[in-house]
Write an enzyme that holds these catalytic residues in place. Structure first.
Site, PDB file in Angstrom:
ATOM      1  N   ARG A   1      29.021  27.686   6.356  1.00  0.00           N
ATOM      2  CA  ARG A   1      30.459  27.121   6.344  1.00  0.00           C
ATOM      3  C   ARG A   1      30.256  25.918   7.087  1.00  0.00           C
ATOM      4  O   ARG A   1      29.699  25.729   8.012  1.00  0.00           O
ATOM      5  CB  ARG A   1      31.307  28.126   7.040  1.00  0.00           C
ATOM      6  CG  ARG A   1      32.557  27.124   6.999  1.00  0.00           C
ATOM      7  CD  ARG A   1      33.729  27.928   7.456  1.00  0.00           C
ATOM      8  NE  ARG A   1      34.475  29.041   6.330  1.00  0.00           N
ATOM      9  CZ  ARG A   1      35.540  29.612   6.240  1.00  0.00           C
ATOM     10  NH1 ARG A   1      36.265  29.360   7.289  1.00  0.00           N
ATOM     11  NH2 ARG A   1      35.728  30.223   5.383  1.00  0.00           N
TER      12      ARG A   1
ATOM     13  N   LYS B   1      26.743  15.269  12.056  1.00  0.00           N
ATOM     14  CA  LYS B   1      26.487  15.391  10.609  1.00  0.00           C
ATOM     15  C   LYS B   1      25.002  14.637  10.159  1.00  0.00           C
ATOM     16  O   LYS B   1      24.136  14.318  11.144  1.00  0.00           O
ATOM     17  CB  LYS B   1      27.471  14.368  10.014  1.00  0.00           C
ATOM     18  CG  LYS B   1      28.800  14.930   9.927  1.00  0.00           C
ATOM     19  CD  LYS B   1      29.720  14.009   9.538  1.00  0.00           C
ATOM     20  CE  LYS B   1      31.172  14.035  10.133  1.00  0.00           C
ATOM     21  NZ  LYS B   1      31.995  12.956  10.065  1.00  0.00           N
TER      22      LYS B   1
ATOM     23  N   HIS C   1      34.349  27.477  -2.546  1.00  0.00           N
ATOM     24  CA  HIS C   1      34.384  28.570  -1.424  1.00  0.00           C
ATOM     25  C   HIS C   1      34.358  29.793  -2.650  1.00  0.00           C
ATOM     26  O   HIS C   1      35.195  30.630  -3.017  1.00  0.00           O
ATOM     27  CB  HIS C   1      35.762  28.603  -0.741  1.00  0.00           C
ATOM     28  CG  HIS C   1      35.720  29.662   0.308  1.00  0.00           C
ATOM     29  ND1 HIS C   1      34.758  30.685   0.611  1.00  0.00           N
ATOM     30  CD2 HIS C   1      36.674  30.011   1.364  1.00  0.00           C
ATOM     31  CE1 HIS C   1      35.092  31.545   1.680  1.00  0.00           C
ATOM     32  NE2 HIS C   1      36.459  31.071   2.152  1.00  0.00           N
TER      33      HIS C   1
ATOM     34  N   ARG D   1      37.647  35.997   8.859  1.00  0.00           N
ATOM     35  CA  ARG D   1      37.763  36.931   7.857  1.00  0.00           C
ATOM     36  C   ARG D   1      36.122  36.752   7.060  1.00  0.00           C
ATOM     37  O   ARG D   1      35.163  37.694   7.038  1.00  0.00           O
ATOM     38  CB  ARG D   1      38.546  36.702   6.720  1.00  0.00           C
ATOM     39  CG  ARG D   1      39.603  37.438   6.579  1.00  0.00           C
ATOM     40  CD  ARG D   1      40.830  36.722   5.816  1.00  0.00           C
ATOM     41  NE  ARG D   1      41.195  35.481   6.832  1.00  0.00           N
ATOM     42  CZ  ARG D   1      42.030  35.683   7.671  1.00  0.00           C
ATOM     43  NH1 ARG D   1      42.890  36.813   7.736  1.00  0.00           N
ATOM     44  NH2 ARG D   1      42.406  34.500   8.378  1.00  0.00           N
ATOM     45  N   THR D   2      35.856  35.422   6.825  1.00  0.00           N
ATOM     46  CA  THR D   2      34.745  35.041   5.877  1.00  0.00           C
ATOM     47  C   THR D   2      33.379  35.414   6.779  1.00  0.00           C
ATOM     48  O   THR D   2      32.418  36.290   6.084  1.00  0.00           O
ATOM     49  CB  THR D   2      34.568  33.647   5.536  1.00  0.00           C
ATOM     50  OG1 THR D   2      35.878  33.460   4.812  1.00  0.00           O
ATOM     51  CG2 THR D   2      33.473  33.579   4.539  1.00  0.00           C
TER      52      THR D   2
HETATM   53  C1  NCD Z   1      40.074  29.623   3.841  1.00  0.00           C
HETATM   54  C2  NCD Z   1      39.309  28.677   4.171  1.00  0.00           C
HETATM   55  O1  NCD Z   1      38.660  28.805   5.160  1.00  0.00           O
HETATM   56  O2  NCD Z   1      39.045  27.965   3.184  1.00  0.00           O
HETATM   57  N1  NCD Z   1      40.194  31.061   4.279  1.00  0.00           N
HETATM   58  C3  NCD Z   1      39.500  31.924   3.941  1.00  0.00           C
HETATM   59  O3  NCD Z   1      38.016  31.468   3.961  1.00  0.00           O
HETATM   60  N2  NCD Z   1      39.814  33.166   3.781  1.00  0.00           N
HETATM   61  C4  NCD Z   1      41.811  29.169   3.691  1.00  0.00           C
HETATM   62  C5  NCD Z   1      42.157  28.421   4.632  1.00  0.00           C
HETATM   63  O4  NCD Z   1      41.731  27.961   5.670  1.00  0.00           O
HETATM   64  O5  NCD Z   1      43.535  28.193   4.596  1.00  0.00           O
END
Ligand code: NCD
Length: 317
Positions: free
Chosen positions: A108, A86, A136, A58-59
């Site tokens: 991310r 890292k 987030h 999604r993101t």
């Molecule tokens: C979440 C995440 O990656 O923090 N998902 C998201 O971004 N929609 C939650 C998850 O991974 O459960």
């Protein structure tokens, strides 16, 4: 200026008026997207790089679509989980990319704080797309917009966040945002999945769904983040669903018009009954995804405006 931030690293340092400014713009973008009237030149000439050091559906898609919808040049770096290193490596990567003059960097990373660190090394605007258990911010903002559109307001609501709070950056960012906007937040979950020092967050904590959900306006379910667990936090998924999974019987304790949310990815039959997730009268899960694009459009638009203004100021100096 009502949105002053140079980067969007978390909810923690946002002022309530900045949150409202961003949500108002996102609201406009959501309507324009539905009508097909988005101005494709807002991010024209801007280079956006998406760096996802952790899996995402999604993101990542949402940030890519948001950038393209506003006319940015979007590039997705292929960051496989196996290549994560890292410390210096992350900074070296940041410096390498910085030399190519990206304007917007969407990052991310599995380590809390890694995105803040990277932001100190680059000239463009950095958007945190999730760092470890830390923050987030765009998820909390899209949740806020979804709630505001469904309930007509974003204050004096009673909101339950349920499940694996301890490992969840979504919960952390939401607790801060909803608190700043003066809502009552309840956390429901097994004590093993509650973060230590939770008392400082100004929330009420329950380990029983029936009690915790009583009369709430919003029920937000969270996935069990097994990739962040290193031991037996729950007895079994079956037992977990029985005690903490959202089904019709438990939801009946919330207000009759309570909405059901989930950031995804969902584990049906673990934290949520599939029938509830699919119930169009209660579930706003697909709206959350829709608002996600609008919120990311607004966030990148506002940061790009600040970036242009600071570049202009440098030229004048
Ligand atoms: C979440 C995440 O990656 O923090 N998902 C998201 O971004 N929609 C939650 C998850 O991974 O459960």
């Amino acid at each position: 200026m009502t949105f002053r931030a140079r980067h969007l690293l978390g909810i923690e340092h946002l002022h309530p008026t900045e949150i409202t400014t961003l949500l108002d713009l996102a609201d406009k973008y959501a309507d324009q997207t539905r009508n097909g009237t988005v101005d494709k030149t807002v991010l024209a000439g801007m280079t956006q790089i998406n760096m996802f050091f952790e899996n995402s559906t999604r993101t990542q898609a949402s940030f890519e679509i948001a950038g393209k919808r506003l006319g940015a040049d979007v590039m997705n770096m292929a960051m496989q989980a196996s290549s994560i290193k890292k410390g210096e490596t992350l900074i070296d990567t940041a410096l390498t990319l910085n030399a190519m003059h990206p304007d917007l960097l969407v990052v991310r990373h599995p380590n809390s704080g890694a995105v803040d660190l990277l932001a100190q090394k680059v000239n463009g605007a950095v958007l945190n797309a999730g760092d470890g258990r830390h923050e987030h911010p765009t998820q909390a903002l899209l949740d806020a917009l979804t709630i505001r559109r469904a309930k007509g307001r974003l204050h004096r609501l009673s909101i339950a966040i349920c499940g694996d709070i301890a490992h969840s950056r979504v919960a952390r960012s939401n607790i801060m945002l909803l608190g700043k906007m003066e809502n009552r937040v309840r956390l429901i979950g097994p004590p093993t999945l509650m973060p230590s020092g939770i008392g400082e967050f100004g929330v009420e904590v329950f380990d029983n769904m029936e009690e915790g959900l009583k009369d709430v306006d919003v029920v937000m379910m969270l996935r069990l983040q097994k990739e962040r667990m290193d031991g037996g936090f729950i007895p079994s998924e079956r037992e977990y669903f029985h005690r903490y999974g959202l089904d019709a019987a438990k939801l009946a304790h919330a207000k009759p018009d309570a909405i059901v949310m989930h950031p995804g990815p969902m584990n049906r039959g673990v934290e949520i009954d599939g029938n509830i997730a699919d119930d169009i009268n209660r579930s706003v899960i697909q709206t959350q995804v829709e608002m996600g694009v609008a919120v990311r459009m607004a966030a990148m638009d506002l940061l790009a405006q600040n970036l242009r203004a600071s570049r202009q100021a440098e030229v004048m100096a």
